[in-house]
Design an enzyme around this catalytic site. Structure first.
Site, mmCIF file in Angstrom:
data_model
loop_
_atom_site.group_PDB
_atom_site.id
_atom_site.type_symbol
_atom_site.label_atom_id
_atom_site.label_comp_id
_atom_site.label_asym_id
_atom_site.label_seq_id
_atom_site.Cartn_x
_atom_site.Cartn_y
_atom_site.Cartn_z
ATOM 1 N N ILE A 37 0.810 -1.228 0.000
ATOM 2 C CA ILE A 37 0.000 0.000 0.000
ATOM 3 C C ILE A 37 0.840 1.274 0.000
ATOM 4 O O ILE A 37 0.306 2.373 -0.185
ATOM 5 C CB ILE A 37 -1.030 0.025 1.162
ATOM 6 C CG1 ILE A 37 -0.349 0.117 2.528
ATOM 7 C CG2 ILE A 37 -1.964 -1.183 1.089
ATOM 8 C CD1 ILE A 37 -1.316 0.478 3.655
ATOM 9 N N TYR A 125 3.953 5.160 16.855
ATOM 10 C CA TYR A 125 2.899 4.349 16.239
ATOM 11 C C TYR A 125 1.564 5.110 16.277
ATOM 12 O O TYR A 125 0.878 5.245 15.263
ATOM 13 C CB TYR A 125 2.784 3.008 16.971
ATOM 14 C CG TYR A 125 1.544 2.216 16.647
ATOM 15 C CD1 TYR A 125 1.414 1.554 15.426
ATOM 16 C CD2 TYR A 125 0.493 2.112 17.563
ATOM 17 C CE1 TYR A 125 0.262 0.825 15.124
ATOM 18 C CE2 TYR A 125 -0.645 1.386 17.272
ATOM 19 C CZ TYR A 125 -0.765 0.740 16.058
ATOM 20 O OH TYR A 125 -1.899 0.021 15.767
HETATM 21 N N1 LIG Z 1 -3.114 -5.652 17.066
HETATM 22 C C1 LIG Z 1 -3.677 -4.779 17.907
HETATM 23 O O1 LIG Z 1 -3.668 -4.963 19.126
HETATM 24 C C2 LIG Z 1 -4.347 -3.543 17.365
HETATM 25 C C3 LIG Z 1 -4.876 -2.618 18.265
HETATM 26 C C4 LIG Z 1 -5.488 -1.465 17.784
HETATM 27 C C5 LIG Z 1 -5.576 -1.251 16.422
HETATM 28 N N2 LIG Z 1 -5.056 -2.160 15.569
HETATM 29 C C6 LIG Z 1 -5.173 -1.886 14.126
HETATM 30 O O2 LIG Z 1 -5.944 -2.918 13.541
HETATM 31 C C7 LIG Z 1 -5.493 -3.156 12.206
HETATM 32 C C8 LIG Z 1 -5.198 -4.628 12.018
HETATM 33 O O3 LIG Z 1 -4.158 -4.977 12.939
HETATM 34 P P1 LIG Z 1 -3.562 -6.451 13.008
HETATM 35 O O4 LIG Z 1 -3.239 -6.721 14.424
HETATM 36 O O5 LIG Z 1 -4.404 -7.393 12.237
HETATM 37 O O6 LIG Z 1 -2.176 -6.213 12.262
HETATM 38 P P2 LIG Z 1 -1.082 -7.267 11.808
HETATM 39 O O7 LIG Z 1 -1.420 -8.633 12.295
HETATM 40 O O8 LIG Z 1 0.252 -6.692 12.125
HETATM 41 O O9 LIG Z 1 -1.287 -7.295 10.236
HETATM 42 C C9 LIG Z 1 -0.947 -6.197 9.455
HETATM 43 C C10 LIG Z 1 -0.706 -6.703 8.056
HETATM 44 O O10 LIG Z 1 -0.317 -5.588 7.254
HETATM 45 C C11 LIG Z 1 0.651 -6.036 6.348
HETATM 46 N N3 LIG Z 1 1.458 -4.924 5.854
HETATM 47 C C12 LIG Z 1 2.452 -4.249 6.484
HETATM 48 N N4 LIG Z 1 2.959 -3.313 5.666
HETATM 49 C C13 LIG Z 1 2.268 -3.397 4.505
HETATM 50 C C14 LIG Z 1 2.317 -2.705 3.276
HETATM 51 N N5 LIG Z 1 3.209 -1.726 3.068
HETATM 52 N N6 LIG Z 1 1.449 -3.048 2.291
HETATM 53 C C15 LIG Z 1 0.549 -4.044 2.485
HETATM 54 N N7 LIG Z 1 0.461 -4.754 3.618
HETATM 55 C C16 LIG Z 1 1.301 -4.424 4.614
HETATM 56 C C17 LIG Z 1 1.480 -7.026 7.135
HETATM 57 O O11 LIG Z 1 2.128 -7.846 6.201
HETATM 58 P P3 LIG Z 1 3.341 -8.828 6.637
HETATM 59 O O12 LIG Z 1 2.623 -9.979 7.280
HETATM 60 O O13 LIG Z 1 3.960 -9.179 5.336
HETATM 61 O O14 LIG Z 1 4.189 -8.045 7.556
HETATM 62 C C18 LIG Z 1 0.416 -7.736 7.969
HETATM 63 O O15 LIG Z 1 -0.062 -8.885 7.305
HETATM 64 C C19 LIG Z 1 -4.305 -2.220 12.002
HETATM 65 O O16 LIG Z 1 -4.742 -1.053 11.365
HETATM 66 C C20 LIG Z 1 -3.850 -1.892 13.401
HETATM 67 O O17 LIG Z 1 -3.197 -0.635 13.456
HETATM 68 C C21 LIG Z 1 -4.442 -3.297 15.987
#
Ligand SMILES: NC(=O)c1ccc[n+]([C@@H]2O[C@H](COP(=O)([O-])OP(=O)(O)OC[C@H]3O[C@@H](n4cnc5c(N)ncnc54)[C@H](OP(=O)(O)O)[C@@H]3O)[C@@H](O)[C@H]2O)c1
Length: 297
Positions: A37, A125
């Site tokens: 992205i 972050y």
């Molecule tokens: N986890 C939490 O506790 C939490 C809390 C609050 C909000 N959120 C938000 O919720 C959303 C989902 O979080 P999540 O925990 O599911 O995150 P996650 O498990 O870290 O997954 C994020 C995904 O984004 C991919 N990614 C990273 N850089 C990218 C790029 N340049 N282009 C395309 N894909 C890319 C990663 O790919 P790779 O696998 O190849 O690295 C990973 O698969 C995010 O917006 C996060 O900020 C998460």
């Protein structure tokens, strides 16, 4: 409905994509290898080609500590990447769904943060995610920004699975498991959040919404509940965040107010304790390496 989902290998995407398909929607779920992205041209091409009704951005730079040293990289993904998607979504008339975080808030509050509470992130972050929110609001007239918090679920590193791994390790050693007790938030099962996202999309909700499980906890309380449910008897010690120095500061209190969600769906989300019981009853994916004892958001 036809959705383009980015970040398809991530924790939330692994729950959301199948659920969206079950809802009868056509889903293109693309991992980073299929769509980076940060590449504006690739984003514009993918969205113009697929012409979805909705772009759901689940791609993010989520390593809270690494974002301190790699702020430019975090912004490239969390702010500029979100902006590219919003621009492309606007061009084809799709709704842009952006996930954001409780870490946009400063953590000094004593009551839950409302959607209009002033953001004041304490780490890089949180700042990068806030910039992402701003980019989406500026570039996409039809958007849904969903702030969530403290995710746990199957298929990727998360705090609950880490506590089960560490709990077993510390029980064997006979040492107490020390977990941070001076940070409060709303733990959220990715399955509950995926169900909420489907419901919000079905109802054409727009604007900014807070979405999490109900109830709040400290990391210590969440760990203790998970260990009890998993039947792991280990002695535990509540500690302050300052006893686990980390590169990024965490807000002390980041509980999200869920009033808008309740109004939009006509019900409160399930409590995190019942969600946790269902998650652990379903079996957790313990293949992932432990995340730090203070947790992520
Ligand atoms: N986890 C939490 O506790 C939490 C809390 C609050 C909000 N959120 C938000 O919720 C959303 C989902 O979080 P999540 O925990 O599911 O995150 P996650 O498990 O870290 O997954 C994020 C995904 O984004 C991919 N990614 C990273 N850089 C990218 C790029 N340049 N282009 C395309 N894909 C890319 C990663 O790919 P790779 O696998 O190849 O690295 C990973 O698969 C995010 O917006 C996060 O900020 C998460």
């Amino acid at each position: 409905m036809h959705l383009l989902i980015t970040g398809a290998s991530g924790l939330l995407a692994r729950e959301f994509a199948p659920l969206a398909r079950q809802a009868g929607w056509r889903v293109d779920a693309v991992p980073r290898s299929g769509l980076d992205i940060t590449d504006r041209e690739a984003v514009m091409t993918a969205v113009r080609r697929t012409k979805p009704d909705g772009v759901v951005n689940l791609a993010a730079f989520t390593d809270v500590d690494r974002a301190e040293a790699e702020f430019a990289r975090a912004c490239a993904v969390n702010a500029e990447g979100a902006g590219h998607l919003a621009e492309a979504a606007a061009e084809v008339g799709a709704v842009m769904v952006q996930l954001s975080t409780d870490y946009v808030f400063g953590g000094e509050a004593a009551v839950p943060y409302r959607i209009d509470s002033p953001p004041d992130p304490v780490n890089c972050y949180g700042r990068s995610k806030l910039r992402g929110e701003i980019a989406v609001r500026e570039r996409s007239p039809h958007h849904l920004i969903v702030r969530t918090s403290w995710l746990f679920g199957a298929g990727g590193p998360n705090f609950v699975d880490s506590m089960l791994v560490l709990g077993r390790r510390f029980r064997q050693r006979g040492d107490p498991l020390r977990v941070v007790d001076d940070q409060r938030g709303r733990p959220t099962w990715t399955r509950s959040l995926a169900e909420i996202l489907v419901a919000l999309l079905e109802r054409d909700v727009r604007g900014t919404v807070h979405a999490s499980n109900d109830g709040d906890a400290s990391w210590y309380e969440l760990a203790r509940a998970a260990l009890r449910l998993a039947g792991i008897q280990v002695s535990m010690e509540p500690v302050t965040g300052s006893e686990f120095p980390r590169p990024a500061r965490r807000p002390g209190y980041s509980v999200l107010d869920l009033t808008c969600l309740e109004e939009a769906l006509g019900r409160r989300p399930p409590h995190w304790r019942s969600a946790l019981a269902r998650y652990l009853g379903a079996g957790s994916g313990l293949a992932s390496p432990p995340v730090p004892q203070g947790g992520e958001s």
